[in-house]
Design an enzyme around this catalytic site. Sequence first.
Site, short mmCIF file in Angstrom:
data_model
loop_
_atom_site.label_atom_id
_atom_site.label_comp_id
_atom_site.label_asym_id
_atom_site.label_seq_id
_atom_site.Cartn_x
_atom_site.Cartn_y
_atom_site.Cartn_z
N GLY A 132 3.10 -9.52 9.69
CA GLY A 132 1.96 -10.43 9.69
C GLY A 132 2.41 -11.88 9.68
N LEU A 181 2.28 -14.26 7.37
CA LEU A 181 3.05 -14.67 6.20
C LEU A 181 4.32 -13.84 6.02
CD1 LEU A 181 3.44 -16.35 3.64
CD2 LEU A 181 1.92 -14.74 2.45
N ASP A 185 2.30 2.65 4.84
CA ASP A 185 0.84 2.58 4.74
C ASP A 185 0.49 2.41 3.27
OD1 ASP A 185 -1.87 2.89 4.69
OD2 ASP A 185 -1.90 4.88 5.62
N ILE A 186 0.11 1.20 2.86
CA ILE A 186 -0.13 0.96 1.44
C ILE A 186 -1.36 1.69 0.91
CG2 ILE A 186 1.04 -1.29 1.48
CD1 ILE A 186 -1.82 -2.56 1.31
N ALA A 232 -2.38 -7.23 4.03
CA ALA A 232 -3.79 -7.52 3.71
C ALA A 232 -4.65 -7.30 4.94
CB ALA A 232 -3.94 -8.95 3.23
N THR A 251 -7.47 -9.19 6.83
CA THR A 251 -7.91 -10.60 6.80
C THR A 251 -8.98 -10.94 7.85
OG1 THR A 251 -6.06 -11.23 8.25
CG2 THR A 251 -5.71 -11.38 5.87
N ASP A 266 -8.94 -18.64 -1.40
CA ASP A 266 -9.96 -19.55 -1.94
C ASP A 266 -11.35 -18.93 -1.86
OD1 ASP A 266 -9.69 -19.81 0.93
OD2 ASP A 266 -11.00 -21.56 0.84
N TYR A 313 -14.80 -10.08 2.15
CA TYR A 313 -13.36 -10.35 2.10
C TYR A 313 -12.99 -10.95 0.75
CZ TYR A 313 -8.91 -12.70 3.00
OH TYR A 313 -7.62 -13.15 2.91
#
Length: 281
Positions: free
Chosen positions: A11, A13, A37-38, A61, A63, A104, A127
């Site tokens: 990804g 990040l 695969d989390i 994540a 997103t 945020d 989200y």
Amino acid sequence: MTKILITGATGQLGTELRHLLDERGVAYDAFDAQGLDITDQQAVDTKFADLKPTVVYHCAAYTAVDKAEDEGKQVNWRVNEDGTRNVARAAKRIGAKLVYISTDYVFDGTNPGEYQVDDPTNPKNEYGKARLAGEQVVKDETDDYYIIRTSWVFGKYGKNFVYTMRRLAKTHDRLTVVDDQVGRPTWTRTLAEFMTYLVDHDEPFGTYQLSNADSCSWYEFAREILKDTAVTVAPVPSEAYPQKAYRPRHSIMSLAKAEGIGFKIISWQEALRQFLQSIDK
């Protein structure tokens, strides 16, 4: 000896973090969704038990903010809450430190000032709700954690606002961008550096907030991105671009805690300048 495991390795990040560690000559094990695969608890437990990492950078994540409202709602919760629970439990079991990335969007954006780390949360979209649930899961499942809330992320290795503006600028003389949503852009490089800073300096566990310094509207961000082009950027209200998911109007998170531990944070303008320089070489 530090042993690092990275989820979400391909990804935006995760890729930035891998490149940062490569530059430093730091070894790690990194997995994308195919490699780990989390949402599969047994797969997570087995991988962690085999590799025995001492630090887990949890970058995986879901997103897609607007899709999370309907077609992606189930996967949003499955990845951001259930997947995070699996990772947190596995990290706790082997005694690894966990770094979890939040957003945020856990705030509603009605604070005219800066959101402090301990301010009440009130997410208004699916989200944000799932990411906040992920924060709670981390707190419930392990003690050795760093939660990092960030915002308006851009970087070299994924889709983001900077790339979108530059692409549109190639085919448009004039662009309209909303000017009534204010926040803090975050360069993935700055975020990756902060993630490793917390771990490498054994900073106190807990929740932090990290973006680049100063704030702006999306309109101001776009103007800075395109300032060396002939494209005209005009401000419009959010109503001009209806979106499925609620967007916080004023989500400026305080950086005081991050700065208080000695981490030097460059402005979003300087971060953007360095980023553009790196991709335009």
